[in-house]
Motif scaffolding. Structure first.
Motif, PDB file in Angstrom:
ATOM      1  N   UNK A 226     -32.709  53.949 107.859  1.00 37.51           N
ATOM      2  CA  UNK A 226     -32.770  55.396 107.605  1.00 37.51           C
ATOM      3  C   UNK A 226     -32.573  55.802 106.150  1.00 37.51           C
ATOM      4  N   UNK A 227     -32.550  54.858 105.249  1.00 36.30           N
ATOM      5  CA  UNK A 227     -32.352  55.212 103.853  1.00 36.30           C
ATOM      6  C   UNK A 227     -33.648  55.293 103.081  1.00 36.30           C
ATOM      7  N   UNK A 228     -33.527  55.419 101.785  1.00 39.37           N
ATOM      8  CA  UNK A 228     -34.681  55.435 100.893  1.00 39.37           C
ATOM      9  C   UNK A 228     -34.450  54.415  99.790  1.00 39.37           C
ATOM     10  N   UNK A 229     -35.490  54.127  99.045  1.00 39.65           N
ATOM     11  CA  UNK A 229     -35.354  53.195  97.936  1.00 39.65           C
ATOM     12  C   UNK A 229     -34.249  53.673  96.995  1.00 39.65           C
ATOM     13  N   UNK A 230     -33.405  52.753  96.580  1.00 43.46           N
ATOM     14  CA  UNK A 230     -32.287  53.103  95.720  1.00 43.46           C
ATOM     15  C   UNK A 230     -30.994  53.298  96.483  1.00 43.46           C
ATOM     16  N   UNK A 231     -31.064  53.553  97.790  1.00 45.16           N
ATOM     17  CA  UNK A 231     -29.849  53.707  98.587  1.00 45.16           C
ATOM     18  C   UNK A 231     -29.675  52.590  99.602  1.00 45.16           C
ATOM     19  N   UNK A 232     -30.731  51.904  99.972  1.00 45.05           N
ATOM     20  CA  UNK A 232     -30.669  50.787 100.901  1.00 45.05           C
ATOM     21  C   UNK A 232     -31.493  49.619 100.398  1.00 45.05           C
ATOM     22  N   UNK A 233     -31.067  48.424 100.802  1.00 48.20           N
ATOM     23  CA  UNK A 233     -31.763  47.212 100.389  1.00 48.20           C
ATOM     24  C   UNK A 233     -32.054  46.361 101.616  1.00 48.20           C
ATOM     25  N   UNK A 234     -33.276  45.869 101.720  1.00 48.25           N
ATOM     26  CA  UNK A 234     -33.628  44.818 102.669  1.00 48.25           C
ATOM     27  C   UNK A 234     -34.050  43.622 101.835  1.00 48.25           C
ATOM     28  N   UNK A 235     -33.185  42.618 101.772  1.00 45.91           N
ATOM     29  CA  UNK A 235     -33.385  41.546 100.793  1.00 45.91           C
ATOM     30  C   UNK A 235     -33.127  40.176 101.411  1.00 45.91           C
ATOM     31  N   UNK A 236     -33.989  39.218 101.052  1.00 45.99           N
ATOM     32  CA  UNK A 236     -33.819  37.811 101.427  1.00 45.99           C
ATOM     33  C   UNK A 236     -33.765  37.597 102.938  1.00 45.99           C
ATOM     34  N   UNK A 237     -34.524  38.388 103.674  1.00 45.04           N
ATOM     35  CA  UNK A 237     -34.663  38.188 105.111  1.00 45.04           C
ATOM     36  C   UNK A 237     -35.906  37.337 105.384  1.00 45.04           C
ATOM     37  N   UNK A 238     -35.902  36.642 106.526  1.00 45.20           N
ATOM     38  CA  UNK A 238     -36.972  35.680 106.790  1.00 45.20           C
ATOM     39  C   UNK A 238     -37.438  35.740 108.240  1.00 45.20           C
ATOM     40  N   UNK A 239     -38.742  35.654 108.429  1.00 44.83           N
ATOM     41  CA  UNK A 239     -39.328  35.366 109.738  1.00 44.83           C
ATOM     42  C   UNK A 239     -40.015  34.013 109.642  1.00 44.83           C
ATOM     43  N   UNK A 240     -39.730  33.145 110.610  1.00 48.07           N
ATOM     44  CA  UNK A 240     -40.339  31.805 110.644  1.00 48.07           C
ATOM     45  C   UNK A 240     -41.042  31.619 111.987  1.00 48.07           C
ATOM     46  N   UNK A 241     -42.313  31.245 111.933  1.00 50.72           N
ATOM     47  CA  UNK A 241     -43.120  31.027 113.137  1.00 50.72           C
ATOM     48  C   UNK A 241     -43.474  29.549 113.226  1.00 50.72           C
ATOM     49  N   UNK A 242     -43.170  28.935 114.372  1.00 53.75           N
ATOM     50  CA  UNK A 242     -43.518  27.541 114.604  1.00 53.75           C
ATOM     51  C   UNK A 242     -44.201  27.394 115.965  1.00 53.75           C
ATOM     52  N   UNK A 243     -44.969  26.324 116.084  1.00 53.13           N
ATOM     53  CA  UNK A 243     -45.584  25.955 117.366  1.00 53.13           C
ATOM     54  C   UNK A 243     -46.553  27.035 117.850  1.00 53.13           C
ATOM     55  N   UNK A 244     -46.530  27.383 119.126  1.00 58.83           N
ATOM     56  CA  UNK A 244     -47.552  28.281 119.673  1.00 58.83           C
ATOM     57  C   UNK A 244     -46.955  29.419 120.500  1.00 58.83           C
ATOM     58  N   UNK A 245     -46.154  30.283 119.909  1.00 61.91           N
ATOM     59  CA  UNK A 245     -45.724  31.475 120.650  1.00 61.91           C
ATOM     60  C   UNK A 245     -46.902  32.400 120.910  1.00 61.91           C
ATOM     61  N   UNK A 246     -46.731  33.315 121.851  1.00 66.40           N
ATOM     62  CA  UNK A 246     -47.784  34.264 122.211  1.00 66.40           C
ATOM     63  C   UNK A 246     -47.399  35.639 121.688  1.00 66.40           C
ATOM     64  N   UNK A 247     -48.281  36.262 120.922  1.00 67.89           N
ATOM     65  CA  UNK A 247     -48.042  37.583 120.373  1.00 67.89           C
ATOM     66  C   UNK A 247     -48.985  38.598 121.005  1.00 67.89           C
ATOM     67  N   UNK A 248     -48.543  39.831 121.009  1.00 67.80           N
ATOM     68  CA  UNK A 248     -49.367  40.929 121.509  1.00 67.80           C
ATOM     69  C   UNK A 248     -50.469  41.224 120.489  1.00 67.80           C
ATOM     70  N   UNK A 249     -51.717  41.158 120.929  1.00 71.66           N
ATOM     71  CA  UNK A 249     -52.841  41.357 120.004  1.00 71.66           C
ATOM     72  C   UNK A 249     -53.525  42.702 120.156  1.00 71.66           C
ATOM     73  N   UNK A 250     -52.872  43.631 120.842  1.00 74.86           N
ATOM     74  CA  UNK A 250     -53.437  44.970 120.963  1.00 74.86           C
ATOM     75  C   UNK A 250     -53.612  45.570 119.571  1.00 74.86           C
ATOM     76  N   UNK A 251     -54.780  46.132 119.248  1.00 74.62           N
ATOM     77  CA  UNK A 251     -55.040  46.615 117.887  1.00 74.62           C
ATOM     78  C   UNK A 251     -54.178  47.791 117.465  1.00 74.62           C
ATOM     79  N   UNK A 252     -53.603  48.524 118.394  1.00 72.07           N
ATOM     80  CA  UNK A 252     -52.771  49.673 118.021  1.00 72.07           C
ATOM     81  C   UNK A 252     -51.297  49.483 118.367  1.00 72.07           C
TER      82      UNK A 252
END
Length: 300
Positions: A226-252
């Motif tokens: 709920x913040x804005x640039x200069x008041x909140x930081x999202x830093x050094x976070x990671x998403x890692x994908x391995x193998x064959x998970x199933x994702x939702x491919x709906x275009x919207x």
């Protein structure tokens, strides 16, 4: 009714002593308790350790195991519910919740602190039907608290709510989520996934690893909401994908992967992926695709 392995609510904020003076408060601890639910129907909450109404409340090293059964309300490993934290020592720490089967209508928290820290809690889900969100560690209030080093691992069952490694729902701008993690694998079926989410604080060093299962909605390594640039930081976070998970491919409504993000996302089109860094808000976030094949993912 409700089920508590440990319950400590010994202090009364309006109590007086024999001299008609405010009574001296003491610490309220509820540690190292364990409850196991093997079957049955429980309409109320299930809690490993509960403590409230004290200058210092701690619910540490409690354990809840749900093997089967029907739970009609929330599940807590540790539940620190004091509205007073004058010594800044309130915490829900190193609690464990495991769910292998059954049906749970309410939310699941491995560690919950109303006005303190949630540190090092772990939630493991290998089966069952969960109608609401699940949390490794959650802090509800406070001006300078943290949800840190909490873990959620989901390898089976269905979670109809969101999955949070660490969540700071506090309005304190220094209440942060730090180094929390989520692992989704095997036969898990989940919706939104957050390594760490901070309402008004920072989200740093959180991670989500997906090695299997079905992911039906968006994934966030770290979200400072709920913040804005200069008041909140999202830093050094990671998403890692391995193998064959199933994702939702709906275009919207399909899966969108956000390594790190500041804001609620309403300013972005549904097809926008912020995998590395969004210049106005985030820094040093990562998306890692490793040892995968035969994956079709929209928005990546």
């Amino acid at each position: 009714g409700n089920v508590y392995a440990g319950f400590n609510s010994a202090n009364n904020p309006s109590a007086i002593d024999e001299n008609n003076q405010p009574a001296k408060w003491h610490a309220a601890y509820s540690n190292e308790n364990k409850v196991t639910i093997r079957k049955g129907n429980i309409a109320g909450v299930v809690v490993g350790g509960y403590a409230d109404d004290s200058f210092v409340t701690q619910t540490n090293n409690n354990e809840v195991a749900i093997i089967d059964g029907i739970i009609g309300a929330n599940v807590y490993g540790g539940f620190d519910y004091s509205g007073y934290n004058t010594e800044d020592k309130n915490e829900s720490k190193e609690n464990i919740v495991s769910i292998s089967d059954g049906a749970i209508s309410g939310r699941v928290y491995s560690g919950y602190s109303y006005l303190g820290n949630a540190i090092g809690n772990k939630l493991t889900i290998t089966g069952g039907a969960l109608d609401s969100s699940v949390y490794g560690g959650n802090i509800a209030n406070g001006t300078e608290n943290k949800a840190e080093l909490n873990k959620v691992e989901v390898s089976g069952g269905e979670v109809k709510g969101s999955v949070y490694g660490g969540f700071s729902e506090s309005d304190g701008i220094k209440s942060n989520t730090i180094s929390n993690s989520v692992l989704i694998s095997d036969k898990a079926n989940v919706q939104k996934v957050y390594g760490g989410l901070s309402n008004l604080g920072n989200a740093t060093d959180n991670n989500v690893t997906i090695t299997g299962g079905t992911i039906n909605s968006s994934v966030y390594g770290g979200l400072a909401r709920n913040g804005t640039a200069g008041t909140q930081i999202a830093q050094n976070n990671t998403i890692r994908i391995e193998n064959t998970p199933v994702f939702n491919t709906d275009p919207t409504k399909g899966t969108v992967l956000y390594g790190g993000m500041v804001g609620d996302g309403t300013s972005y089109a549904p097809t926008t992926t912020l995998a590395g860094a969004e210049e106005r808000a985030t820094k040093g976030n990562k998306l890692e695709i490793y040892r995968t094949k035969d994956i079709t993912v929209n928005n990546i």
